[in-house]
Design a protein around this motif. Structure first.
Motif, PDB file in Angstrom:
ATOM      1  N   CYS A  66       0.701  -1.248  -0.076  1.00  0.00           N
ATOM      2  CA  CYS A  66      -0.081   0.067   0.109  1.00  0.00           C
ATOM      3  C   CYS A  66       0.853   1.226  -0.045  1.00  0.00           C
ATOM      4  O   CYS A  66       0.657   2.221  -0.597  1.00  0.00           O
ATOM      5  N   LYS A  91       1.102   3.984  -2.930  1.00  0.00           N
ATOM      6  CA  LYS A  91       0.792   5.357  -2.721  1.00  0.00           C
ATOM      7  C   LYS A  91       1.836   6.387  -3.199  1.00  0.00           C
ATOM      8  O   LYS A  91       1.718   7.300  -3.751  1.00  0.00           O
ATOM      9  N   CYS A  93      -7.871   1.939   8.897  1.00  0.00           N
ATOM     10  CA  CYS A  93      -7.829   0.957   7.758  1.00  0.00           C
ATOM     11  C   CYS A  93      -7.810  -0.599   8.449  1.00  0.00           C
ATOM     12  O   CYS A  93      -6.962  -0.670   9.471  1.00  0.00           O
ATOM     13  N   ASN A 101      -6.150  -3.055   7.869  1.00  0.00           N
ATOM     14  CA  ASN A 101      -4.882  -3.768   7.739  1.00  0.00           C
ATOM     15  C   ASN A 101      -4.037  -3.257   8.753  1.00  0.00           C
ATOM     16  O   ASN A 101      -2.988  -3.613   9.127  1.00  0.00           O
TER      17      ASN A 101
END
Ligand code: AMP
Ligand code: FES
Ligand code: ZN
Length: 301
Positions: A133, A137, A222, A224
């Motif tokens: 992620c 990003k 989030c 995660n």
């Protein structure tokens, strides 16, 4: 408690400033803190086109709001990460805010544009989701800025975020990261300037800013992130801050003032080794594909 500025009843107290504020003085305080960070670190110059990375959370929406109020030419960028309901809800918050301010929101949806989602990328790489992620990003923020002709990418990293990242980097003496942990990274060949104008505000303040201005944001973390190291560092620093208000700011700003330059040399050495990615042309230290193109290729396999 009374407002420090106008002596009306306070709606929030900020222990590290040993001060309370009424609604209007608090909102002014937030704008002043952003203005001061921008000026102290020369984050923006007049005429800059700014791309604000908005996650739908309190920090990035507060940042976008303050920048627009300060008259900055700021569009938003929302990245669809494909993290189930969390992504659906956070995208909806970003869109709703953009609509109320009649502001431009650029959207990049990773599943439809690159054929993977963050949980899938994590499974394919056998790393934690936050690793795929974070790299996606960084790459896509920069790409969107270059494609759209923006001078600057602004993110909503606040004082709590930056202190926690610093804490983690110091615990492991990640000296390369320490040299890069600055509130502004200048533009370079293939890189837009990166700025973090919220470093002078904590997350309790950005949440209060949104509540007091009526900005709806996604409250959930989030899925995660639950239980990850970063949240553990934040909790540890919150305990220290509760005992000794001002510690977090002293830790982070002391680092910026007195220590960060000591790590700059090591970080600069990495920059000399940049070559163009064979897939997308982005600057990378890898021979062949950049980390993002390598991720896309790996998930496709
Ligand atoms: P995080 O990496 O989740 O701690 O977020 C740090 C900053 O990155 C946020 O304050 C936003 O500016 C930006 N950001 C995080 N997630 C997204 C997203 N899905 N789309 C656009 N920007 C994001
Ligand atoms: Fe990236 Fe949670 S926001 S893994
Ligand atoms: Zn690439």
């Amino acid at each position: 408690m009374k407002c420090r500025s106008c002596r009306e009843p306070a709606v929030i107290d900020i222990r590290r400033h040993n001060a309370g504020f009424c609604r209007d003085c608090f909102l002014r305080h937030c704008r002043e803190q952003v203005k001061r960070a921008v000026e102290d670190w020369s984050m923006l110059v007049p005429g800059d086109r700014v791309l604000v990375a908005v996650s739908g959370g309190k920090d990035s929406l507060a940042l976008w709001d303050v920048l627009l109020d300060l008259g900055v030419d700021a569009d938003g960028l929302y990245l669809g990460l494909g993290i189930g309901e969390y992504s659906d809800d956070s995208g909806a918050m970003a869109r709703a805010y953009a609509a109320t301010r009649r502001a431009t929101l650029i959207e990049v949806d990773i599943p439809s544009e690159y054929g993977f989602d963050i949980p899938g990328a994590a499974a394919a790489t056998r790393r934690v989701p936050c690793s795929a992620c974070g790299l996606s990003k960084r790459h896509l923020f920069n790409q969107a800025a270059l494609d759209g002709g923006y001078d600057v990418v602004a993110t909503g990293h606040n004082l709590d975020d930056e202190a926690a990242v610093l804490f983690g980097n110091v615990l492991r003496w990640n000296t390369d990261y320490l040299g890069r942990q600055l509130p502004v990274l200048p533009a370079a060949q293939g890189f837009a300037r990166k700025v973090k104008p919220l470093i002078r505000l904590g997350e309790r303040e950005t949440a209060a800013y949104c509540v007091l201005t009526g900005i709806d944001y996604i409250v959930e973390e989030c899925p995660n992130a639950v239980g990850n190291k970063h949240l553990g560092y934040k909790a540890a620093l919150n305990d220290i801050e509760a005992q000794s208000p001002g510690s977090k700011a002293a830790f982070y700003f002391g680092f910026l003032d007195r220590a960060s330059s000591k790590f700059a040399e090591e970080t600069a050495a990495g920059r000399d080794r940049l070559v163009a990615c064979e897939g997308c042309g982005a600057p990378t230290t890898n021979a062949g594909l950049c980390a993002f193109c390598a991720l896309v290729a790996k998930v496709a396999r």
